[in-house]
Design a protein around this motif. Sequence first.
Motif, PDB file in Angstrom:
ATOM      1  N   UNK A   1      -6.984   6.968   3.036  1.00  0.00           N
ATOM      2  CA  UNK A   1      -5.664   6.093   2.885  1.00  0.00           C
ATOM      3  C   UNK A   1      -5.925   6.196   3.769  1.00  0.00           C
ATOM      4  N   UNK A   2      -5.101   4.449   4.315  1.00  0.00           N
ATOM      5  CA  UNK A   2      -4.093   3.926   5.760  1.00  0.00           C
ATOM      6  C   UNK A   2      -3.169   4.674   5.867  1.00  0.00           C
TER       7      UNK A   2
ATOM      8  N   UNK B   1       4.216   6.318  -4.001  1.00  0.00           N
ATOM      9  CA  UNK B   1       3.939   7.061  -4.511  1.00  0.00           C
ATOM     10  C   UNK B   1       2.334   7.243  -4.806  1.00  0.00           C
ATOM     11  N   UNK B   2       2.123   8.768  -4.569  1.00  0.00           N
ATOM     12  CA  UNK B   2       1.318   9.273  -4.453  1.00  0.00           C
ATOM     13  C   UNK B   2       0.929  10.518  -5.299  1.00  0.00           C
ATOM     14  N   UNK B   3       2.388  10.468  -6.259  1.00  0.00           N
ATOM     15  CA  UNK B   3       2.370  12.067  -6.560  1.00  0.00           C
ATOM     16  C   UNK B   3       0.858  12.729  -7.592  1.00  0.00           C
ATOM     17  N   UNK B   4       0.506  11.643  -8.435  1.00  0.00           N
ATOM     18  CA  UNK B   4      -0.291  11.977  -8.981  1.00  0.00           C
ATOM     19  C   UNK B   4      -1.886  12.091  -8.334  1.00  0.00           C
TER      20      UNK B   4
ATOM     21  N   UNK C   1      -7.115   3.907  -2.134  1.00  0.00           N
ATOM     22  CA  UNK C   1      -7.185   4.183  -0.641  1.00  0.00           C
ATOM     23  C   UNK C   1      -5.518   3.682  -0.877  1.00  0.00           C
ATOM     24  N   UNK C   2      -4.889   3.893  -1.094  1.00  0.00           N
ATOM     25  CA  UNK C   2      -3.288   3.948  -0.930  1.00  0.00           C
ATOM     26  C   UNK C   2      -2.660   2.857  -2.076  1.00  0.00           C
TER      27      UNK C   2
ATOM     28  N   UNK D   1       0.852  -1.273   0.114  1.00  0.00           N
ATOM     29  CA  UNK D   1      -0.048  -0.231  -0.086  1.00  0.00           C
ATOM     30  C   UNK D   1       0.969   1.459   0.219  1.00  0.00           C
ATOM     31  N   UNK D   2       0.432   2.265  -0.767  1.00  0.00           N
ATOM     32  CA  UNK D   2       1.379   3.589  -0.758  1.00  0.00           C
ATOM     33  C   UNK D   2       1.372   4.738   0.370  1.00  0.00           C
ATOM     34  N   UNK D   3       1.906   5.556   1.037  1.00  0.00           N
ATOM     35  CA  UNK D   3       1.311   6.449   1.371  1.00  0.00           C
ATOM     36  C   UNK D   3       0.820   7.385   0.881  1.00  0.00           C
TER      37      UNK D   3
END
Length: 340
Positions: free
Chosen positions: A151-152, A306-309, A324-325, A128-130
């Motif tokens: 997002x968890x 990997x949340x840039x977008x 949700x990540x 899961x991504x932050x």
Amino acid sequence: MMKLAVSWEVKRITTKFEFKIARSAESFYDVVIVKITDGEQAGYGEAAPSRRYHDSTTQVTTLLENLTNEIISLPVQDAELRQAKIEALFSDSFSLQAALDMAFWDLHAKQLGKPLHQVLGAEIEMPISSYTIGISDLDMIKPKLDEAISYPILKIKLGSPQDEEIMGVIRQHTDKILRVDANEGWKTVDEAKRRIEWLAGQNVEFIEQPMPAMQLDDIAKLHDWSPLPIVADENSVRPEDVPGLSGVYHGINIKLMKCGGLTNALKMVALAQKHHLDLMMGCMVETSVAISAAAQIGSFMRWLDLDGNVLIANDPFIGVGNVAGKLILSNEPGIGVRRR
Ligand SMILES: [Mg+2]
């Protein structure tokens, strides 16, 4: 097969909130989208230049203009040879190296008719991504947490004189797992130890780049002592940096825009495994082009950021999904992106 052609465009991307870290604050970024075609298929790449690494949009577009012929002579199938040539031609711009490497990998996989993660031997399932919460006025933290509600795992930017207040407000509202990125903001071993000890009791998973990259000897003093894993970011730029981080850090954060693309990222993965360093993959503020490229090798990582977008309001592309990540790779050939 037809001769290759390259084209590019500058896109101004705006963040949903001002994006502030220990050394800078921005509400928009100019990225360069690069397209390489073989007459039938098109491969996409993205350069998101960072001043921290002496890179700029102007530098990227100038290099593209001046070296167009060299770019279209690069080999599509031989990534090692291509990367060596790219580094020789574009030694000053890590983000352009990344954009070209991505576009060539995308084109290569499309020529094979396969999703790139398959070509690279990676899996579709990944951690899961932050989701990143930048430094902000204290009264902006709650709206940012609301935006991140699904997002968890959150990544919190610290390293400012307001660290205590920021953490205080966050912990009033959520007990989610937090990852802390100090972005070189703590300047002495004593300060870093005090901060890390304090954070270790607050459901924090790891600490990224606690001190300036120049102070590697100081950071090494945290290695055996630290109750939390310490992950290198500004110290973990290129493959050649990795061996020297053994015994200094517990893990490394790989970013395409620093290392020069997927070919070098895979080298860093192999080096980190050899030197018993944990793996994280991160990003800059980027569109779905670069994030989809990075996600192709997400399954090799222990931690993903990997949340840039999803931090931006006007992504010009559709690519990897983020629910949700959880990143959802497409089964389309290449990196699986198309224009919105
Ligand atoms: Mg970082």
